[in-house]
Design an enzyme around this catalytic site. Structure first.
Site, PDB file in Angstrom:
ATOM      1  N   GLU A   1      63.244  33.377  55.554  1.00 51.43           N
ATOM      2  CA  GLU A   1      63.557  32.647  54.330  1.00 51.43           C
ATOM      3  C   GLU A   1      65.059  32.554  54.107  1.00 51.43           C
ATOM      4  OE1 GLU A   1      60.529  32.928  50.880  1.00 51.43           O
ATOM      5  OE2 GLU A   1      60.439  34.888  51.846  1.00 51.43           O
TER       6      GLU A   1
ATOM      7  N   HIS B   1      55.222  33.440  49.585  1.00 52.22           N
ATOM      8  CA  HIS B   1      56.136  33.828  48.497  1.00 52.22           C
ATOM      9  C   HIS B   1      55.591  33.354  47.141  1.00 52.22           C
ATOM     10  CE1 HIS B   1      60.616  34.979  47.816  1.00 52.22           C
ATOM     11  NE2 HIS B   1      59.861  35.373  46.809  1.00 52.22           N
TER      12      HIS B   1
END
Length: 328
Positions: free
Chosen positions: A260, A286
């Site tokens: 990420e 997420h």
């Protein structure tokens, strides 16, 4: 009228309030804009899953605040923001309960082999192979919590509701406050060897990057299950993939990935986890903090910070000092 950039979806009630008070540019949906196309005129940013680098901040001469819709700031160059007189704020506590509950959604999914069972039913297989879907109960087991802040304490409370013993590891937590929360304060090496389930709630710092690596994984119980809803990079994911493949631990469930930091919106193209080939691995994209309640609280909090700064006041929850001597 102020111009505000909202990087990702927020609660619709909050968005409506912002649109009533300012010109809003969205970084998502059918009217999505590229931030750099409008950066010269933006006064404030409400930021979720987008990286705000030094170059992006430097291209924003009117920018006064980057209000994080959440608590993490790994996707913001704090030093650059400070140098350019831009406040960076967070919404502490807004999603603590949501994240803590998601820990147990992940843990129970792994403990009871839910993803595998669901996929088999969807494939039309109801009764075959049940023997390899035997799971384990949480009651009577030990939960190890790395990082005993608001989320860690909430995880501890839920774990005790399941009848679990709780160990906590946190360099700034006191034994008194950990004991008051019904847990036992221990060093990391003790937690790693004694816990049946490990939940990580630590910030990503140079000192915590890959805090769980090959050596730590090798010392865990073979029946251990590790959950990370905090930040990608705290666990060495290549070492984790190897540990799962070799059967060194029972399973892992991650809501965050190290990749990420490269691309928050599509990290799967950079991860060492091929989509479904790692045994015992559960991944969610997420979403631990994504509940109706948390979205409303985080959205309201970030918008409140923006309103304060645009009115000429200091924010309530800053992580930097945009009025430092260099910018005064």
């Amino acid at each position: 009228m102020s111009e505000i950039y909202v990087s990702d979806p927020i609660h619709p009630d909050v968005l409506a309030d912002i649109q009533a008070a300012a010109t809003v540019h969205l970084g998502y949906g059918p009217h999505k804009v590229d931030y750099l196309d409008i950066s010269a005129n933006i006064d404030a940013v409400i930021l979720r899953a987008e990286n705000f680098t030094r170059d992006i901040i430097a291209a924003s001469p009117q920018l006064k605040i980057i209000a994080r819709h959440g608590v993490g700031t790994n996707n913001v160059d704090i030093d650059a923001a400070t140098e350019h007189g831009v406040w960076v704020t967070t919404t502490p506590g807004a999603n603590s309960n949501a994240v803590a509950e998601h820990v147990f959604a992940l843990l129970l999914s792994g403990a009871r082999r839910v993803p595998t069972a669901v996929s088999r039913v969807h494939a039309g297989n109801w009764s075959e192979g049940k023997a390899d879907l035997i799971g384990f109960e949480l009651s009577g087991r030990t939960m190890g919590i790395i990082g005993f802040g608001a989320i860690g304490r909430r995880v501890a409370a839920i774990a005790q509701g399941f009848g679990m013993t709780v160990l906590a590891c946190d360099p700034v937590a006191t034994e008194k406050e950990v004991t008051a929360a019904g847990a036992r304060l221990v060093p990391l090496d003790v937690l790693i060897t004694e816990a049946d389930a490990i939940s990580i709630h630590a910030p990503l710092l140079p000192s915590t990057r890959h805090m769980i690596g090959a050596q730590e994984l090798a010392r865990m119980k073979k029946t251990a299950f590790i959950v990370n809803t905090s930040r990608g990079g705290l666990v060495d994911e290549s070492a984790l993939a190897a540990a799962l493949t070799e059967g060194l631990i029972a399973g892992a469930a991650f809501d965050v990935l190290e990749a990420e930091s490269i691309d928050m919106k599509d990290p799967l193209t950079h991860t060492p986890f091929p989509h479904t080939t790692i045994p015992g691995l559960v991944l969610t994209p997420h979403i631990a903090g994504q509940t109706e309640e948390a979205f409303l609280e985080a959205g309201t909090g970030s918008w409140a910070e923006v309103k304060l700064v645009l009115a000429g006041h200091a924010p309530t929850h800053p992580v930097n000092n945009a009025l430092s001597p260099a910018n005064a």
